[in-house]
Design a protein around this motif. Structure first.
Motif, short mmCIF file in Angstrom:
data_model
loop_
_atom_site.label_atom_id
_atom_site.label_comp_id
_atom_site.label_asym_id
_atom_site.label_seq_id
_atom_site.Cartn_x
_atom_site.Cartn_y
_atom_site.Cartn_z
N ALA A 11 0.83 -1.20 0.00
CA ALA A 11 0.00 0.00 0.00
C ALA A 11 0.87 1.25 0.00
O ALA A 11 0.60 2.20 -0.75
CB ALA A 11 -0.94 0.00 1.21
N ASP A 12 1.92 1.25 0.82
CA ASP A 12 2.84 2.39 0.87
C ASP A 12 3.50 2.60 -0.49
O ASP A 12 3.64 3.74 -0.95
CB ASP A 12 3.92 2.18 1.93
N ALA A 13 3.94 1.50 -1.11
CA ALA A 13 4.61 1.59 -2.41
C ALA A 13 3.66 2.14 -3.47
O ALA A 13 4.04 3.00 -4.26
CB ALA A 13 5.14 0.22 -2.83
N PHE A 14 2.43 1.65 -3.48
CA PHE A 14 1.45 2.14 -4.45
C PHE A 14 1.19 3.63 -4.24
O PHE A 14 1.22 4.42 -5.18
CB PHE A 14 0.15 1.36 -4.37
N ALA A 15 0.95 4.02 -3.00
CA ALA A 15 0.65 5.42 -2.70
C ALA A 15 1.81 6.33 -3.10
O ALA A 15 1.59 7.39 -3.70
CB ALA A 15 0.32 5.58 -1.22
N ALA A 16 3.02 5.92 -2.79
CA ALA A 16 4.19 6.75 -3.11
C ALA A 16 4.34 6.92 -4.62
O ALA A 16 4.54 8.04 -5.11
CB ALA A 16 5.45 6.13 -2.52
N ARG A 17 4.23 5.81 -5.36
CA ARG A 17 4.37 5.90 -6.82
C ARG A 17 3.23 6.67 -7.45
O ARG A 17 3.43 7.46 -8.38
CB ARG A 17 4.45 4.50 -7.43
N ALA A 18 2.01 6.46 -6.98
CA ALA A 18 0.86 7.18 -7.53
C ALA A 18 1.01 8.68 -7.30
O ALA A 18 0.74 9.48 -8.20
CB ALA A 18 -0.44 6.67 -6.89
N GLN A 19 1.47 9.06 -6.13
CA GLN A 19 1.66 10.48 -5.83
C GLN A 19 2.80 11.06 -6.66
O GLN A 19 2.69 12.20 -7.13
CB GLN A 19 1.93 10.67 -4.34
N THR A 20 3.86 10.31 -6.84
CA THR A 20 4.98 10.79 -7.66
C THR A 20 4.54 10.98 -9.11
O THR A 20 4.85 12.00 -9.72
CB THR A 20 6.15 9.79 -7.60
#
Length: 109
Positions: A11-20
């Motif tokens: 979830a953290d990885a998805f959120a970080a990449r989506a925000q980037t």
């Protein structure tokens, strides 16, 4: 892929990449579901994502689906991405699905 990768990391990885990749378009990003609640029991782990975009954009939605599939494969989880335009999200803020996501989930944006 690591068999012992925590679902929170996915979830953290998805959120970080989506925000980037799409941060300027994202108004809300909330992850919820059995993996986030810690109720995954080690099988069929899923992470639900509620994404609210400033406006409807089919290309961004497609890219976010691909990102979810990629991160899911890396972490051994299944992502379900639910995208709403901000206008619809605000108009239906009392909908049970939206309430559940906001009450049970972890908000990144």
């Amino acid at each position: 892929m690591s068999d012992d990768a925590p679902q929170g990391d996915a979830a953290d990885a998805f959120a970080a990449r989506a925000q980037t990749d799409h941060g300027e378009s994202i108004r809300e990003l909330v992850v919820f579901g059995d993996a986030v609640r810690g109720d995954d029991r080690g099988v069929h782990t899923s992470v639900e994502v509620l994404l609210v975009l400033a406006e409807t954009d089919e290309e961004i939605e497609r890219q976010l689906d691909v990102l979810a599939e990629t991160i899911g494969l890396e972490h051994g989880v299944v992502f379900s991405v639910h995208v709403l335009p901000a206008e619809r999200f605000e108009a239906q803020s009392d909908h049970p699905f939206i309430r559940t996501a906001l009450e049970e989930g972890h908000s990144y944006v």
